[in-house]
Scaffold this motif. Structure first.
Motif, PDB file in Angstrom:
ATOM      1  N   TRP A  97       0.831  -1.204   0.000  1.00 61.68           N
ATOM      2  CA  TRP A  97       0.000   0.000   0.000  1.00 61.68           C
ATOM      3  C   TRP A  97       0.871   1.261   0.000  1.00 61.68           C
ATOM      4  CZ3 TRP A  97      -1.326   3.914   3.770  1.00 61.68           C
ATOM      5  CH2 TRP A  97      -2.432   4.697   3.409  1.00 61.68           C
ATOM      6  N   PRO A  98       1.051   1.906  -1.162  1.00 61.98           N
ATOM      7  CA  PRO A  98       1.751   3.202  -1.188  1.00 61.98           C
ATOM      8  C   PRO A  98       0.959   4.245  -0.416  1.00 61.98           C
ATOM      9  CG  PRO A  98       1.600   2.232  -3.385  1.00 61.98           C
ATOM     10  CD  PRO A  98       0.704   1.426  -2.502  1.00 61.98           C
ATOM     11  N   ALA A  99       1.655   5.104   0.314  1.00 60.30           N
ATOM     12  CA  ALA A  99       0.987   6.075   1.181  1.00 60.30           C
ATOM     13  C   ALA A  99       0.153   7.079   0.408  1.00 60.30           C
ATOM     14  CB  ALA A  99       2.020   6.801   2.040  1.00 60.30           C
ATOM     15  N   THR A 100       0.403   7.230  -0.898  1.00 58.71           N
ATOM     16  CA  THR A 100      -0.372   8.164  -1.720  1.00 58.71           C
ATOM     17  C   THR A 100      -1.713   7.585  -2.148  1.00 58.71           C
ATOM     18  OG1 THR A 100       0.792   7.376  -3.694  1.00 58.71           O
ATOM     19  CG2 THR A 100       1.693   9.327  -2.579  1.00 58.71           C
ATOM     20  N   PHE A 101      -1.940   6.314  -1.881  1.00 57.09           N
ATOM     21  CA  PHE A 101      -3.179   5.660  -2.292  1.00 57.09           C
ATOM     22  C   PHE A 101      -4.289   5.926  -1.276  1.00 57.09           C
ATOM     23  CE2 PHE A 101      -1.963   2.035  -5.411  1.00 57.09           C
ATOM     24  CZ  PHE A 101      -1.214   2.933  -6.153  1.00 57.09           C
ATOM     25  N   GLY A 102      -5.529   5.751  -1.717  1.00 57.83           N
ATOM     26  CA  GLY A 102      -6.678   5.843  -0.828  1.00 57.83           C
ATOM     27  C   GLY A 102      -6.907   4.536  -0.087  1.00 57.83           C
ATOM     28  N   TYR A 103      -7.914   4.529   0.788  1.00 55.04           N
ATOM     29  CA  TYR A 103      -8.141   3.353   1.630  1.00 55.04           C
ATOM     30  C   TYR A 103      -8.839   2.208   0.903  1.00 55.04           C
ATOM     31  CZ  TYR A 103     -12.903   5.202   2.170  1.00 55.04           C
ATOM     32  OH  TYR A 103     -14.168   5.669   1.937  1.00 55.04           O
ATOM     33  N   ARG A 104      -9.151   2.365  -0.382  1.00 54.13           N
ATOM     34  CA  ARG A 104      -9.713   1.267  -1.178  1.00 54.13           C
ATOM     35  C   ARG A 104      -8.768   0.828  -2.284  1.00 54.13           C
ATOM     36  NH1 ARG A 104     -15.090  -0.055  -0.795  1.00 54.13           N
ATOM     37  NH2 ARG A 104     -14.319  -1.957  -1.790  1.00 54.13           N
ATOM     38  N   GLU A 105      -7.477   1.231  -2.216  1.00 53.98           N
ATOM     39  CA  GLU A 105      -6.528   0.920  -3.271  1.00 53.98           C
ATOM     40  C   GLU A 105      -5.293   0.224  -2.714  1.00 53.98           C
ATOM     41  OE1 GLU A 105      -6.549   4.578  -6.235  1.00 53.98           O
ATOM     42  OE2 GLU A 105      -6.421   5.251  -4.148  1.00 53.98           O
ATOM     43  N   ALA A 106      -4.616  -0.549  -3.571  1.00 54.11           N
ATOM     44  CA  ALA A 106      -3.349  -1.179  -3.216  1.00 54.11           C
ATOM     45  C   ALA A 106      -2.562  -1.445  -4.493  1.00 54.11           C
ATOM     46  CB  ALA A 106      -3.581  -2.468  -2.436  1.00 54.11           C
ATOM     47  N   ARG A 107      -1.279  -1.768  -4.346  1.00 52.91           N
ATOM     48  CA  ARG A 107      -0.389  -2.051  -5.473  1.00 52.91           C
ATOM     49  C   ARG A 107       0.023  -3.522  -5.433  1.00 52.91           C
ATOM     50  NH1 ARG A 107       2.972   1.347  -7.957  1.00 52.91           N
ATOM     51  NH2 ARG A 107       1.024   2.492  -8.302  1.00 52.91           N
ATOM     52  N   TRP A 108      -0.078  -4.182  -6.591  1.00 55.42           N
ATOM     53  CA  TRP A 108       0.307  -5.582  -6.729  1.00 55.42           C
ATOM     54  C   TRP A 108       1.490  -5.652  -7.683  1.00 55.42           C
ATOM     55  CZ3 TRP A 108      -2.754  -9.868  -9.662  1.00 55.42           C
ATOM     56  CH2 TRP A 108      -2.334 -11.143  -9.225  1.00 55.42           C
ATOM     57  N   SER A 109       2.576  -6.241  -7.252  1.00 48.43           N
ATOM     58  CA  SER A 109       3.822  -6.185  -8.017  1.00 48.43           C
ATOM     59  C   SER A 109       4.334  -7.580  -8.371  1.00 48.43           C
ATOM     60  CB  SER A 109       4.899  -5.448  -7.214  1.00 48.43           C
ATOM     61  OG  SER A 109       4.440  -4.189  -6.779  1.00 48.43           O
ATOM     62  N   ASP A 110       5.379  -7.574  -9.232  1.00 48.21           N
ATOM     63  CA  ASP A 110       6.151  -8.782  -9.580  1.00 48.21           C
ATOM     64  C   ASP A 110       5.344  -9.821 -10.339  1.00 48.21           C
ATOM     65  OD1 ASP A 110       8.184  -7.518  -8.278  1.00 48.21           O
ATOM     66  OD2 ASP A 110       8.216  -8.853  -6.527  1.00 48.21           O
ATOM     67  N   ILE A 111       4.342  -9.378 -11.077  1.00 49.44           N
ATOM     68  CA  ILE A 111       3.598 -10.302 -11.938  1.00 49.44           C
ATOM     69  C   ILE A 111       4.290 -10.304 -13.308  1.00 49.44           C
ATOM     70  CG2 ILE A 111       1.380 -10.877 -12.954  1.00 49.44           C
ATOM     71  CD1 ILE A 111       1.552 -11.066  -9.869  1.00 49.44           C
ATOM     72  N   PRO A 112       4.760 -11.455 -13.790  1.00 48.45           N
ATOM     73  CA  PRO A 112       5.596 -11.497 -14.999  1.00 48.45           C
ATOM     74  C   PRO A 112       4.842 -11.095 -16.269  1.00 48.45           C
ATOM     75  CG  PRO A 112       5.035 -13.709 -14.283  1.00 48.45           C
ATOM     76  CD  PRO A 112       4.567 -12.791 -13.200  1.00 48.45           C
ATOM     77  N   ARG A 113       5.634 -10.678 -17.245  1.00 48.20           N
ATOM     78  CA  ARG A 113       5.094 -10.171 -18.502  1.00 48.20           C
ATOM     79  C   ARG A 113       4.188 -11.180 -19.197  1.00 48.20           C
ATOM     80  NH1 ARG A 113       6.423  -6.376 -22.460  1.00 48.20           N
ATOM     81  NH2 ARG A 113       8.074  -5.509 -21.151  1.00 48.20           N
ATOM     82  N   GLN A 114       4.484 -12.463 -19.097  1.00 48.44           N
ATOM     83  CA  GLN A 114       3.708 -13.469 -19.821  1.00 48.44           C
ATOM     84  C   GLN A 114       2.316 -13.707 -19.228  1.00 48.44           C
ATOM     85  OE1 GLN A 114       6.569 -14.026 -18.228  1.00 48.44           O
ATOM     86  NE2 GLN A 114       6.590 -15.977 -17.122  1.00 48.44           N
ATOM     87  N   ALA A 115       2.054 -13.147 -18.067  1.00 53.12           N
ATOM     88  CA  ALA A 115       0.725 -13.322 -17.456  1.00 53.12           C
ATOM     89  C   ALA A 115      -0.333 -12.581 -18.269  1.00 53.12           C
ATOM     90  CB  ALA A 115       0.730 -12.812 -16.021  1.00 53.12           C
ATOM     91  N   ARG A 116      -1.484 -13.198 -18.422  1.00 50.85           N
ATOM     92  CA  ARG A 116      -2.607 -12.572 -19.114  1.00 50.85           C
ATOM     93  C   ARG A 116      -3.498 -11.897 -18.069  1.00 50.85           C
ATOM     94  NH1 ARG A 116      -4.546 -16.952 -23.766  1.00 50.85           N
ATOM     95  NH2 ARG A 116      -2.529 -17.003 -24.902  1.00 50.85           N
ATOM     96  N   ILE A 117      -3.557 -10.586 -18.122  1.00 46.29           N
ATOM     97  CA  ILE A 117      -4.248  -9.803 -17.099  1.00 46.29           C
ATOM     98  C   ILE A 117      -5.433  -9.082 -17.724  1.00 46.29           C
ATOM     99  CG2 ILE A 117      -3.982  -8.049 -15.307  1.00 46.29           C
ATOM    100  CD1 ILE A 117      -0.983  -8.529 -15.417  1.00 46.29           C
ATOM    101  N   HIS A 118      -6.543  -9.025 -17.006  1.00 45.03           N
ATOM    102  CA  HIS A 118      -7.729  -8.302 -17.441  1.00 45.03           C
ATOM    103  C   HIS A 118      -8.255  -7.470 -16.275  1.00 45.03           C
ATOM    104  CE1 HIS A 118      -7.520 -11.992 -19.907  1.00 45.03           C
ATOM    105  NE2 HIS A 118      -7.894 -11.194 -20.894  1.00 45.03           N
ATOM    106  N   VAL A 119      -8.776  -6.291 -16.595  1.00 45.35           N
ATOM    107  CA  VAL A 119      -9.437  -5.484 -15.572  1.00 45.35           C
ATOM    108  C   VAL A 119     -10.600  -6.280 -14.990  1.00 45.35           C
ATOM    109  CG1 VAL A 119     -10.779  -3.390 -15.148  1.00 45.35           C
ATOM    110  CG2 VAL A 119      -8.763  -3.294 -16.631  1.00 45.35           C
ATOM    111  N   GLY A 120     -10.679  -6.327 -13.670  1.00 46.79           N
ATOM    112  CA  GLY A 120     -11.727  -7.093 -13.002  1.00 46.79           C
ATOM    113  C   GLY A 120     -11.276  -8.457 -12.522  1.00 46.79           C
ATOM    114  N   ASP A 121     -10.049  -8.871 -12.894  1.00 44.47           N
ATOM    115  CA  ASP A 121      -9.530 -10.143 -12.381  1.00 44.47           C
ATOM    116  C   ASP A 121      -9.452 -10.101 -10.853  1.00 44.47           C
ATOM    117  OD1 ASP A 121      -9.273 -11.266 -14.862  1.00 44.47           O
ATOM    118  OD2 ASP A 121      -7.116 -10.916 -15.050  1.00 44.47           O
ATOM    119  N   THR A 122      -9.769 -11.208 -10.213  1.00 47.89           N
ATOM    120  CA  THR A 122      -9.775 -11.264  -8.756  1.00 47.89           C
ATOM    121  C   THR A 122      -8.409 -11.685  -8.216  1.00 47.89           C
ATOM    122  OG1 THR A 122     -12.124 -11.850  -8.749  1.00 47.89           O
ATOM    123  CG2 THR A 122     -10.892 -12.284  -6.735  1.00 47.89           C
ATOM    124  N   VAL A 123      -7.955 -10.976  -7.189  1.00 46.08           N
ATOM    125  CA  VAL A 123      -6.705 -11.297  -6.507  1.00 46.08           C
ATOM    126  C   VAL A 123      -7.065 -11.898  -5.145  1.00 46.08           C
ATOM    127  CG1 VAL A 123      -4.488 -10.423  -5.694  1.00 46.08           C
ATOM    128  CG2 VAL A 123      -5.634  -9.313  -7.629  1.00 46.08           C
TER     129      VAL A 123
END
Length: 278
Positions: free
Chosen positions: A184-210
């Motif tokens: 959680w970067p301090a500049t984010f709001g209380y409903r946001e977070a950062r997800w890192s280190d996901i490799p380039r070959q991953a297929r990502i779509h908006v709305g995917d569940t973490v």
């Protein structure tokens, strides 16, 4: 007392009139079946209305206790879920012996203090060592991951939520094996977070569940963390930076469950031995 007697004496005619009206009404009702039925019906309606209002008031007064009972029952039900059990199996030629032992149990708790707009936010829960709470236990609610227990007194405990500068927990796609740290970067709001280190070959779509995985040992696998909001990658980079909308609304957080990993000690001891050999 003197003023009361004076008041009654001054209004004696009014009271006498009311008394005679009551006597007359009683005689009419007793002598006439129609009036008797009408009065009985009206009295039943008034009594029913009063009893219903009383029930509403009683249910409202008992609502807090009802909620506590439901939270306790939910904790028991969570402990009985298959995801709270550790699967033990062994292959013997073509025979598979399967056995489950409980790995996670849950303690219901209430948030009695919290912050959401600071750089490092905290929660205070009304459960402590007397209830079986220990530091480094996970905390969730019905929507998803809340945070991690840090300090414990006899009756209370403090939690660093996801929205804390030092929080980092392992998350993965619900339907894919890729995983990485959620922070959680301090500049984010209380409903946001950062997800890192996901490799380039991953297929990502908006709305995917973490969701959570078992790497941290704090939570059962599959507890929602959030959903993908935006993602990007620089041409020279090999990993995505993904912004996630958190599953938990920390501004409306009340009921939570503290997660107790019953096999945590065994795993920690084994990993400590491995680290000593390196």
């Amino acid at each position: 007392m003197q003023y009361l007697l004076q008041f009654l004496w001054k209004r004696r005619i009014l009271f006498a009139f009311i008394a005679m009206q009551a006597v007359a009404l009683t005689l009419v009702v007793r002598a006439n079946s129609y009036h008797r039925t009408a009065v009985a019906t009206s009295a039943n309606a008034v009594t029913g209305s009063m009893m219903e209002n009383y029930r509403y008031v009683r249910d409202f007064i008992n609502l807090s206790q009802t909620n506590r009972n439901l939270a306790s029952e939910n904790a028991t039900l969570r402990s009985a879920l298959k995801s709270s059990y550790f699967q033990m199996y062994a292959d013997h030629d073509t025979v598979v012996d399967t056995l489950y032992i409980q790995q996670y149990s849950f303690i219901d708790a209430e948030v009695i203090n919290s912050s959401i707009h600071k750089r490092n936010n905290y929660l205070t829960l009304n459960r402590g060592s007397a209830h079986g709470v220990q530091p480094d236990m996970g905390v969730i609610n019905s929507d998803g991951v809340v945070g991690i227990v840090t300090d414990v007194s006899k009756h209370y405990s403090t939690v660093i939520p996801i929205i804390h500068g030092r929080t980092s927990l392992s998350g993965r796609f619900k339907n894919a094996p890729y995983f990485g740290p959620v922070s959680w970067p301090a500049t984010f709001g209380y409903r946001e977070a950062r997800w890192s280190d996901i490799p380039r070959q991953a297929r990502i779509h908006v709305g995917d569940t973490v969701v959570t995985d078992t790497r941290s040992g704090l939570y059962p696998s599959g507890i929602p963390i959030g959903v993908v909001d935006t993602f990007y990658i620089e041409p020279q980079d090999q990993f995505y930076e993904i912004d996630v909308v958190l599953a938990v609304d920390f501004a409306a957080l009340e009921k939570v469950y503290i997660v107790k990993n019953l096999l945590k000690g065994e795993r920690a001891l084994l990993e400590m031995r491995r680290n000593n050999d390196e």
